[in-house]
Write a protein that holds these residues in place. Sequence first.
Motif, PDB file in Angstrom:
ATOM      1  N   LYS A  90      -1.088 -10.075  -0.754  1.00 48.97           N
ATOM      2  CA  LYS A  90      -2.457 -11.593  -0.801  1.00 48.97           C
ATOM      3  C   LYS A  90      -2.916 -12.384   0.772  1.00 48.97           C
ATOM      4  CE  LYS A  90      -3.000 -10.564  -5.486  1.00 48.97           C
ATOM      5  NZ  LYS A  90      -2.851 -11.397  -6.720  1.00 48.97           N
ATOM      6  N   ASN A  91      -1.038 -13.007   0.964  1.00 44.45           N
ATOM      7  CA  ASN A  91      -0.961 -14.346   1.686  1.00 44.45           C
ATOM      8  C   ASN A  91      -0.414 -13.279   2.857  1.00 44.45           C
ATOM      9  OD1 ASN A  91       0.326 -16.059   2.946  1.00 44.45           O
ATOM     10  ND2 ASN A  91       1.864 -16.463   1.574  1.00 44.45           N
ATOM     11  N   PRO A  92      -1.500 -13.975   4.178  1.00 45.81           N
ATOM     12  CA  PRO A  92      -1.809 -13.257   5.489  1.00 45.81           C
ATOM     13  C   PRO A  92       0.242 -12.885   5.756  1.00 45.81           C
ATOM     14  CG  PRO A  92      -3.008 -14.372   5.513  1.00 45.81           C
ATOM     15  CD  PRO A  92      -2.314 -14.694   4.175  1.00 45.81           C
ATOM     16  N   TRP A  93       0.289 -14.239   5.171  1.00 47.47           N
ATOM     17  CA  TRP A  93       1.654 -14.733   6.845  1.00 47.47           C
ATOM     18  C   TRP A  93       2.703 -14.059   5.589  1.00 47.47           C
ATOM     19  CZ3 TRP A  93       1.780 -19.061   9.491  1.00 47.47           C
ATOM     20  CH2 TRP A  93       0.909 -20.019   9.588  1.00 47.47           C
ATOM     21  N   PRO A 137       2.173  -0.887  -5.179  1.00 47.65           N
ATOM     22  CA  PRO A 137       3.384  -1.765  -6.098  1.00 47.65           C
ATOM     23  C   PRO A 137       4.755  -2.502  -4.918  1.00 47.65           C
ATOM     24  CG  PRO A 137       3.634   0.934  -6.188  1.00 47.65           C
ATOM     25  CD  PRO A 137       2.410   0.940  -5.836  1.00 47.65           C
ATOM     26  N   VAL A 138       4.538  -1.334  -3.640  1.00 45.09           N
ATOM     27  CA  VAL A 138       5.178  -2.041  -3.031  1.00 45.09           C
ATOM     28  C   VAL A 138       3.873  -3.730  -2.162  1.00 45.09           C
ATOM     29  CG1 VAL A 138       6.148  -2.643  -0.785  1.00 45.09           C
ATOM     30  CG2 VAL A 138       5.827  -0.087  -2.143  1.00 45.09           C
ATOM     31  N   ALA A 139       3.207  -3.890  -1.811  1.00 45.06           N
ATOM     32  CA  ALA A 139       2.376  -5.053  -1.929  1.00 45.06           C
ATOM     33  C   ALA A 139       2.765  -6.037  -3.175  1.00 45.06           C
ATOM     34  CB  ALA A 139       0.879  -4.658  -2.048  1.00 45.06           C
ATOM     35  N   ASN A 140       2.508  -5.268  -3.775  1.00 42.02           N
ATOM     36  CA  ASN A 140       3.058  -6.348  -5.496  1.00 42.02           C
ATOM     37  C   ASN A 140       4.194  -7.374  -5.688  1.00 42.02           C
ATOM     38  OD1 ASN A 140       0.438  -6.035  -7.482  1.00 42.02           O
ATOM     39  ND2 ASN A 140       1.127  -4.569  -7.941  1.00 42.02           N
ATOM     40  N   MET A 141       5.311  -5.796  -4.954  1.00 39.64           N
ATOM     41  CA  MET A 141       6.309  -6.782  -5.258  1.00 39.64           C
ATOM     42  C   MET A 141       6.580  -7.762  -4.217  1.00 39.64           C
ATOM     43  SD  MET A 141       9.754  -6.239  -6.921  1.00 39.64           S
ATOM     44  CE  MET A 141      11.087  -6.566  -6.504  1.00 39.64           C
ATOM     45  N   VAL A 142       5.642  -7.451  -3.249  1.00 37.52           N
ATOM     46  CA  VAL A 142       5.600  -8.991  -1.781  1.00 37.52           C
ATOM     47  C   VAL A 142       4.583  -9.693  -2.607  1.00 37.52           C
ATOM     48  CG1 VAL A 142       5.009  -8.892  -0.093  1.00 37.52           C
ATOM     49  CG2 VAL A 142       6.527  -6.765  -0.165  1.00 37.52           C
ATOM     50  N   ASP A 146     -12.032  -3.238  -1.389  1.00 39.21           N
ATOM     51  CA  ASP A 146     -13.410  -3.980  -0.112  1.00 39.21           C
ATOM     52  C   ASP A 146     -12.694  -4.919   0.947  1.00 39.21           C
ATOM     53  OD1 ASP A 146     -14.783  -2.539  -1.552  1.00 39.21           O
ATOM     54  OD2 ASP A 146     -14.908  -3.975  -2.703  1.00 39.21           O
ATOM     55  N   ARG A 147     -11.479  -5.433   0.261  1.00 41.30           N
ATOM     56  CA  ARG A 147     -11.078  -7.254   1.406  1.00 41.30           C
ATOM     57  C   ARG A 147     -11.355  -6.708   2.749  1.00 41.30           C
ATOM     58  NH1 ARG A 147      -5.188  -9.808   1.758  1.00 41.30           N
ATOM     59  NH2 ARG A 147      -5.487 -11.651   2.504  1.00 41.30           N
ATOM     60  N   GLU A 148     -11.882  -7.758   2.990  1.00 41.30           N
ATOM     61  CA  GLU A 148     -12.169  -7.794   4.761  1.00 41.30           C
ATOM     62  C   GLU A 148     -11.795  -8.986   5.720  1.00 41.30           C
ATOM     63  OE1 GLU A 148     -16.450  -7.340   5.349  1.00 41.30           O
ATOM     64  OE2 GLU A 148     -16.858  -5.077   6.288  1.00 41.30           O
ATOM     65  N   LEU A 149     -10.327  -9.235   5.980  1.00 44.10           N
ATOM     66  CA  LEU A 149      -9.750 -10.489   6.984  1.00 44.10           C
ATOM     67  C   LEU A 149     -11.034 -11.112   7.529  1.00 44.10           C
ATOM     68  CD1 LEU A 149      -6.375  -8.926   7.705  1.00 44.10           C
ATOM     69  CD2 LEU A 149      -6.921  -9.800   5.256  1.00 44.10           C
ATOM     70  N   PHE A 166       4.671 -11.413  -5.164  1.00 43.25           N
ATOM     71  CA  PHE A 166       5.595 -12.206  -6.610  1.00 43.25           C
ATOM     72  C   PHE A 166       6.644 -12.753  -5.801  1.00 43.25           C
ATOM     73  CE2 PHE A 166       2.762 -10.236  -9.260  1.00 43.25           C
ATOM     74  CZ  PHE A 166       2.208 -10.776 -10.165  1.00 43.25           C
ATOM     75  N   ARG A 167       7.393 -12.227  -4.282  1.00 42.29           N
ATOM     76  CA  ARG A 167       8.143 -12.557  -4.348  1.00 42.29           C
ATOM     77  C   ARG A 167       8.191 -12.845  -2.570  1.00 42.29           C
ATOM     78  NH1 ARG A 167      12.041 -10.756  -7.003  1.00 42.29           N
ATOM     79  NH2 ARG A 167      13.742 -11.186  -6.018  1.00 42.29           N
ATOM     80  N   PRO A 168       7.755 -14.280  -2.726  1.00 41.94           N
ATOM     81  CA  PRO A 168       7.636 -15.306  -1.331  1.00 41.94           C
ATOM     82  C   PRO A 168       9.065 -15.222  -0.344  1.00 41.94           C
ATOM     83  CG  PRO A 168       8.106 -16.816  -3.152  1.00 41.94           C
ATOM     84  CD  PRO A 168       7.978 -15.924  -3.427  1.00 41.94           C
ATOM     85  N   GLN A 169      10.056 -14.751  -1.007  1.00 42.02           N
ATOM     86  CA  GLN A 169      11.346 -14.528   0.283  1.00 42.02           C
ATOM     87  C   GLN A 169      11.348 -13.412   0.669  1.00 42.02           C
ATOM     88  OE1 GLN A 169      11.219 -14.442  -3.061  1.00 42.02           O
ATOM     89  NE2 GLN A 169      13.763 -13.549  -4.505  1.00 42.02           N
ATOM     90  N   ILE A 170      10.281 -12.339   0.806  1.00 39.42           N
ATOM     91  CA  ILE A 170      10.414 -11.577   1.791  1.00 39.42           C
ATOM     92  C   ILE A 170       9.254 -11.690   2.593  1.00 39.42           C
ATOM     93  CG2 ILE A 170      10.155  -9.503   1.696  1.00 39.42           C
ATOM     94  CD1 ILE A 170      11.232  -8.860  -0.571  1.00 39.42           C
ATOM     95  N   VAL A 171       9.169 -11.201   3.706  1.00 36.60           N
ATOM     96  CA  VAL A 171       7.906 -10.997   4.532  1.00 36.60           C
ATOM     97  C   VAL A 171       8.072  -9.621   4.946  1.00 36.60           C
ATOM     98  CG1 VAL A 171       6.593 -11.947   7.216  1.00 36.60           C
ATOM     99  CG2 VAL A 171       7.365 -13.468   5.364  1.00 36.60           C
ATOM    100  N   ILE A 172       7.039  -8.586   5.173  1.00 39.96           N
ATOM    101  CA  ILE A 172       6.381  -7.571   5.991  1.00 39.96           C
ATOM    102  C   ILE A 172       6.084  -7.510   7.074  1.00 39.96           C
ATOM    103  CG2 ILE A 172       7.505  -6.877   3.952  1.00 39.96           C
ATOM    104  CD1 ILE A 172       4.504  -5.855   3.782  1.00 39.96           C
TER     105      ILE A 172
END
Length: 566
Positions: A371-374, A287-292, A425-428, A294-300
């Motif tokens: 999803k977005n590494p930035w 849920p935390v990653a999902n919130m990020v 399964d994701r591999e960066l 959907f909110r481009p104004q946040i970087v963690i």
Amino acid sequence: MAEILLKNAYVIDPISGINGEVMDIAISEGKIVEEVSSKPEVIDCQGCLTLPGGIDSHTHISGTKVNFGRYMSPEDMRAGRTAKKGPMHITSGYSVPTTYGNSYRYSALGYTTLVEGAVAPLEARHTHEEFKFTPLQDSCANILFDGNWGMLRALEEGDIKRAAAIIAWTLNAVKGFAIKLTNPGGTEAWGFGKNVSCINEKIPTFDLTPAEIITGAIRANELLHLPHSVHLHCNNLGTPGNFTCTIGTFGHVPDLNDKRQTLYATHVQFHSYGGTGWSDFCSKSEPVANMVNFRPQIVIDMGQVMFGRTTTMTADGPMEFNLYRLHHDKWSNHDVELETGSGIIPVNYRKKNLVNSIMWAIGLELALLVKNPWQCLLTTDNPNGAPFIKYPEIIALLMSKRYRDAEFAMIHKDTEKRVPLPAIDRELDWHDIAVMTRAGQARALGITDLGKGYLMPGAEADIAIYPIKTDEIDPSAEYEKIIQGFARTEYTIKRGRVVSRRGDAIIDGENTTFWVKPKVPAAYDIQHDPTFMELFERNYSVRMSNYPVQEEYLHRNHCIETETDL
Ligand SMILES: [Zn+2]
């Protein structure tokens, strides 16, 4: 200054849109240029992976808190001793090394810029003194405002512009870079032996909620046009069930800036916990990653935990007290008058400990589920989750599902039921890693205009060349090679000079400290404001005239002046 020509560099430079091109890079006067004029020193990179210098956007390397960590653990100081070698000073310390130890080890990993994550303004002078002896990296300081009485009173009165004026004066006075909030309201309450547990409840000492402090500071930050956003350590760090607080906090963040995020939330691993207590503790990374997402104004940043001994240190005094009640080991505690608090506790994260195993999984999950590494940068909140020397292992874990599975087989067996990691399964890839370790940091910190984080003409010549041939490694299977490759650069170049070679510093180096000076109109110059002066003279143990850090304390420095909307 000598000119350098890097030949046959395999470049990944996400800000410039370069993803794996073999090219030459010309360096002159500390900058990347179109071409060099005279006979340059030529370095043949032989197709090795060449990235902008690494940037750590949240680490603890300097100042009173870090020093107290050094005092507290003589065993830690003994663990990392290295002898004098060439221009390298002796170093000691494993999780909290000496300043030179930090600098050399970061340089060996290819890092050229560091952000000290939390500095109490009253104690900033010490941080700047230690920056001077961290010679191979540029540095800047996040300044703590979570319990700043002047700012809190202004926010209580609903006067955002006055809050901004106090922030501007303070940042300028102590030569700080950005606004840091650590457990906003909670560290202030800690001065009275209390804490806060919910972002929408009034804090004990001001007519404010943590949510109001956070959004007020965000609006003040944008009025001042600071390069970085507010840098937040959320409330309830390390508490089971705290993910609801984290998500609630993210839900309050307005989208106010089209160049960068409006909120940087740090070490989010420590804020993505489910359960009602330690017995049903579990991961809530999804849920935390999902919130990020959907909110481009946040970087963690991750705040990854790695197994082994380390030292936790934070301005979050009440959190460290709770940790002390779990461990009953060494603990130090500090209240910084009118400003913030702090606590320090050495810890040992163990694979056979279920809670520690779940924490390890959560950091990786965040990096793989955002999803977005930035929007999710690589950190350990050094040294809280682990010493930064673990970064190569974390990179390998993110690039190799096989490595994650091998490690997973060694940790507490009940972890599987409490975390989603085995199903991911994701591999960066190499580009993702370049974003998460330098390009993303530069953009999030707002320092690309200073030439940081990219490799095109005009950029600072901060460059890391790793002994990695990407076409010869299958990162998924050969994770050991990733760890080896990122553990030691062939060359680390800092502002146009080779500062380290195969893990050894080869010159004494010279850093620059970046700090901000918002240009405030006379009506908002708080230095001559009678109410602020009275607050200061009545409550601080130092005189207002003795509070600022004089520029003499900064070795070399670069002042970033900003226009403001005051
Ligand atoms: Zn931190």
